[in-house]
Design a protein around this motif. Structure first.
Motif, PDB file in Angstrom:
ATOM      1  N   LEU A 138       0.826  -1.216   0.000  1.00 11.89           N
ATOM      2  CA  LEU A 138       0.000   0.000   0.000  1.00 11.89           C
ATOM      3  C   LEU A 138       0.858   1.263   0.000  1.00 11.89           C
ATOM      4  CD1 LEU A 138      -2.741  -1.133   2.534  1.00 11.89           C
ATOM      5  CD2 LEU A 138      -3.041  -0.787   0.072  1.00 11.89           C
ATOM      6  N   ALA A 139       1.941   1.258   0.756  1.00  7.52           N
ATOM      7  CA  ALA A 139       2.835   2.420   0.769  1.00  7.52           C
ATOM      8  C   ALA A 139       3.462   2.623  -0.608  1.00  7.52           C
ATOM      9  CB  ALA A 139       3.916   2.244   1.824  1.00  7.52           C
ATOM     10  N   SER A 140       3.853   1.538  -1.265  1.00  8.39           N
ATOM     11  CA  SER A 140       4.457   1.637  -2.601  1.00  8.39           C
ATOM     12  C   SER A 140       3.465   2.191  -3.614  1.00  8.39           C
ATOM     13  CB  SER A 140       4.940   0.254  -3.057  1.00  8.39           C
ATOM     14  OG  SER A 140       5.930  -0.259  -2.193  1.00  8.39           O
ATOM     15  N   LEU A 141       2.227   1.709  -3.553  1.00  7.85           N
ATOM     16  CA  LEU A 141       1.212   2.170  -4.504  1.00  7.85           C
ATOM     17  C   LEU A 141       0.796   3.616  -4.225  1.00  7.85           C
ATOM     18  CD1 LEU A 141      -0.838  -1.125  -4.604  1.00  7.85           C
ATOM     19  CD2 LEU A 141       0.376  -0.112  -6.541  1.00  7.85           C
ATOM     20  N   ALA A 142       0.763   4.004  -2.959  1.00  8.06           N
ATOM     21  CA  ALA A 142       0.472   5.404  -2.628  1.00  8.06           C
ATOM     22  C   ALA A 142       1.601   6.311  -3.125  1.00  8.06           C
ATOM     23  CB  ALA A 142       0.282   5.558  -1.125  1.00  8.06           C
ATOM     24  N   TYR A 143       2.830   5.876  -2.914  1.00  5.61           N
ATOM     25  CA  TYR A 143       3.997   6.642  -3.359  1.00  5.61           C
ATOM     26  C   TYR A 143       4.006   6.835  -4.872  1.00  5.61           C
ATOM     27  CZ  TYR A 143       8.864   7.089  -4.940  1.00  5.61           C
ATOM     28  OH  TYR A 143      10.003   7.465  -5.599  1.00  5.61           O
ATOM     29  N   GLU A 144       3.603   5.791  -5.619  1.00  9.77           N
ATOM     30  CA  GLU A 144       3.584   5.883  -7.083  1.00  9.77           C
ATOM     31  C   GLU A 144       2.695   7.019  -7.549  1.00  9.77           C
ATOM     32  OE1 GLU A 144       2.022   5.380 -11.000  1.00  9.77           O
ATOM     33  OE2 GLU A 144       0.871   4.809  -9.239  1.00  9.77           O
TER      34      GLU A 144
END
Length: 323
Positions: A138-144
């Motif tokens: 979730l953090a990776s997808l939010a960061y993207e």
């Protein structure tokens, strides 16, 4: 040869530098998430622990960006999602858990065959739950950034799940998109619909069947499921129709569809009952055609794919007839 080696070294150096830059940017993003979490009132010690193992998951971002573009037919989809072996397993799972399913079905007003059908479609009866760290995904997808608000909302919901001790951070696993457990709930859906049916203080959609079944049933019941009705039926057209699609305004009484030339799949008249239905043609007039009822609209809230909804309905019918 020397020039080739130098170019290769330069490319490798650029790749390393780019990777380091991405890592640094992601770590900076994590710092902002951490600050927001503390501002929201999460305990600092809990946050330090939860954030300690979060890493950037480029495969999650890549998968999100590269959803399959190949067009498959509904026939292809059903064949892959509900093969005979899965239908046979669904009947076995239904029978082996019948007492619990019947109890939960009565409480929530949801027929057990639909609970099992969703369970089978989402996680192959709990066998496929995903191996990604939910927080990292979730953090990776939010960061993207493309859908930052959606994934940040789910990230903080995931923190709430951990803070309420429904799961432990070291085994808090899910899909590349952060969907969790045997129900494949996103964290926001978990907070809204997950149930602690066995009363042990945890809403365990990962390993406790009672909680899994009750959570599925609670979702459906909360979203308007009719426990006295079904989902739909495959039909055929005897002439072109003037109305179709899932828009609420296109739901019409069965008598309307009868007058439009819609017939049961075997060619006989539609039932003479006072219920409304939508006519859907996922692959156009040359593909499978269905009249679907309010319960199908509820399934659309679970997953907006008509293919998914039909596959759940189809599996429920296989369960009903015993395979």
């Amino acid at each position: 040869m020397r020039l080739t080696m130098l170019l290769a070294m330069l490319v490798a150096s650029i790749a390393v530098s780019s990777s380091q830059a991405s890592d640094n940017e992601f770590n900076d993003y994590l710092k902002t998430l951490k600050s927001e979490a503390i501002e929201k009132g999460y305990d600092v010690q809990f946050i330090d622990s939860a954030f300690s193992d979060i890493t950037f998951r480029p495969t999650a971002v890549k998968t999100d960006k590269n959803q399959p573009e190949k067009k498959i037919t509904l026939d292809d989809y059903i064949e892959s999602r509900v093969p005979d072996w899965k239908a046979e397993q669904a009947v076995q799972k239904y029978l082996s858990n019948k007492a619990l399913l019947d109890e939960i079905g009565r409480k929530y007003g949801v027929q057990p065959r639909f609970i099992v059908a969703l369970w089978g479609n989402e996680s192959n009866f709990g066998k496929i739950q995903g191996s990604y760290s939910v927080l990292s995904a979730l953090a990776s997808l939010a960061y993207e950034g493309r859908r930052e608000a959606l994934f940040k909302k789910n990230f903080f919901a995931a923190l709430t799940i951990l803070s309420e001790k429904h799961a432990q951070v070291d085994n808090f696993k899910g899909s590349w998109a952060g969907a969790m457990g045997q129900t494949q709930f996103m964290p926001v859906s978990f907070l809204t619909y997950a149930e602690d049916y066995d009363g042990d203080g945890k809403k365990d959609i990962w390993g406790t069947k009672a909680d899994v079944f009750a959570s599925i049933a609670n979702y459906l019941a909360s979203e308007g499921w009719d426990g006295t009705g079904t989902w739909g039926r495959q039909v055929r057209l005897t002439k072109p129709v003037t109305v179709s699609g899932l828009a609420k305004g296109n739901m019409r009484p069965l008598s309307f569809w009868q007058n439009q030339g819609v017939r049961r799949f075997d060619g006989s008249d539609l039932p003479n009952v006072d219920i409304k239905a939508s006519l859907i043609m996922p692959d156009g007039e040359n593909g499978r055609i269905y009249l679907v009822y309010n319960n199908f609209h509820t399934l659309m809230k679970w997953n907006r794919s008509t293919y998914f909804g039909v596959s759940v309905g189809y599996l429920s019918e296989r369960i009903k007839r015993g395979y």
